[in-house]
Design a protein around this motif. Sequence first.
Motif, PDB file in Angstrom:
ATOM      1  N   PHE A 136      -0.124  13.847  31.594  1.00  0.00           N
ATOM      2  CA  PHE A 136       1.200  13.260  31.380  1.00  0.00           C
ATOM      3  C   PHE A 136       1.148  12.170  30.318  1.00  0.00           C
ATOM      4  O   PHE A 136       2.019  12.081  29.446  1.00  0.00           O
ATOM      5  N   ALA A 137       0.116  11.337  30.368  1.00  0.00           N
ATOM      6  CA  ALA A 137      -0.024  10.267  29.374  1.00  0.00           C
ATOM      7  C   ALA A 137      -0.177  10.830  27.966  1.00  0.00           C
ATOM      8  O   ALA A 137       0.374  10.284  27.003  1.00  0.00           O
ATOM      9  N   VAL A 138      -0.918  11.922  27.830  1.00  0.00           N
ATOM     10  CA  VAL A 138      -1.085  12.548  26.515  1.00  0.00           C
ATOM     11  C   VAL A 138       0.208  13.226  26.079  1.00  0.00           C
ATOM     12  O   VAL A 138       0.634  13.119  24.918  1.00  0.00           O
ATOM     13  N   SER A 139       0.862  13.902  27.002  1.00  0.00           N
ATOM     14  CA  SER A 139       2.093  14.626  26.659  1.00  0.00           C
ATOM     15  C   SER A 139       3.194  13.687  26.185  1.00  0.00           C
ATOM     16  O   SER A 139       4.086  14.089  25.434  1.00  0.00           O
ATOM     17  N   ALA A 140       3.135  12.421  26.607  1.00  0.00           N
ATOM     18  CA  ALA A 140       4.186  11.461  26.264  1.00  0.00           C
ATOM     19  C   ALA A 140       4.277  11.196  24.771  1.00  0.00           C
ATOM     20  O   ALA A 140       5.323  10.778  24.274  1.00  0.00           O
ATOM     21  N   VAL A 141       3.194  11.426  24.028  1.00  0.00           N
ATOM     22  CA  VAL A 141       3.218  11.175  22.590  1.00  0.00           C
ATOM     23  C   VAL A 141       3.358  12.462  21.787  1.00  0.00           C
ATOM     24  O   VAL A 141       3.452  12.428  20.557  1.00  0.00           O
TER      25      VAL A 141
END
Length: 480
Positions: A136-141
């Motif tokens: 999720f943290a990676v997908s946010a960017v």
Amino acid sequence: MNGEEEFFDAVTGLDSDNSSGEFSEANQRVTGVVHVDTSKSNGIGKVGERPPQGNGVRKRRTSLPAPMFTRSDFSVWSILKKCIGLELSRITMPIVFNEPLSFLQRITEYMEHVDLVHRASRQPQPLERMQSVAAFAVSAVASQWERTGKPFNPLLGETYELIREDLGFRFISEQVSHHPPISAFYSEGLRQDFLFHGSIYPKLKFWGKSVEAEPRGTITLELLKHKEAYTWTNPTCCVHNVIIGKLWIEQYGTVEILNHRTGDKCILHFKPCGLFGKELHKVEGHIQDKNKKKLFMIYGKWTECLWGIDPVAYEAFRKQERRGDPPRKAKSDADPEKADGDGADTVPGAQETVQVIPGSKLLWRVNARPPNSAQMYNFTSFTVSLNELETGMEQTLAPTDCRLRPDIRGMENGNMDLASQEKERLEEKQRQARRDRAREEAEWQTRWFHRGINPHTGTPDWLYTGGYFERDFSGCPDIY
């Protein structure tokens, strides 16, 4: 709030402050679980509700009202070269460099892959939960890929709400400070499974050919069922060729995600592209326990996908790969990728897709963009719907909502002259309001967020005050 720095903040997808160049990030913790009234959870209430499709799902728009204007006839340098010796904050960038979204709406793009949060909440083991949180943290960017347009700087007191029953969340953000610009946000799961909150205040650095946005502030995700809180900070974003050449974006730096209950940590390295562009978009890292023992390896690209595998299998594959590596070819002087100190930074060519190690598990894959994305500022399908003003919304939205901003609406409709005029009018109105407060010695009062301490990190933060979705907007400021 005009100027070169304003443009730089925005091409990075971030807002900026001409006086300090800093931003800030907000958080909120709610005691207990918030009850969600699903009869109003469509974000527009029962009044003026958009008729559902036959299958009960509302259809969202798939394109913008007008295609984007070409920027080929404009260049940042053509403007800056006429302003040598002037104060940078006095330089106004043409609206053609914008995209028809407020920065508050751009923050909402964190939620495009919220299914990863729901998945994390369903996982019984903390290691699996961390895998989904990391994805999720990676997908946010991911939505920033090829997004070189500048979002509109939010006006002080501006808000944005989004409720998506189909994706299981509701979201509210507010511009809580103008100097420095601080955008605070808060989201909760409609199934009462998570809280997600934070605020944004990157530190901008201009390096001559590029602008670097160093992240500041903490993002917090709480999985309520497991009584777990995860915190992290986004990677650094860099926009190349802001003066001359084709704009391109890379993300780099180390992101550390901490599970405050177990002590587990995920360490992700967003790789800089390197001299030959071999590392462009790559992400590599691992999950470790509180004793720093590696539990799981993660690799992939923030523009594409993320995979994970057991550490033993990962190391065995890498050793085999190193043994079979052919020697590197020497780079000739005629190579077009040769660095030129005075010219534009070479745009790295497309590299091979992620090499999947046998036995790996797919953690996340980016959503395909719509076929007409290039004509719509490289928006994703999720982003295209963010500024849609549905029938009846005006009666139920806060009067400060981004959808009601006339300059953004004008640009979205293809009326650039109107958009420019309205942008100038709104900024002057904001300056006059600031002068009036100074004369009366009155301080700005935020409406939906307040200063506080993040209960997980113990650091200063902006916390959600609550009450937005009760829809009492009687005290909202007149900013448009």
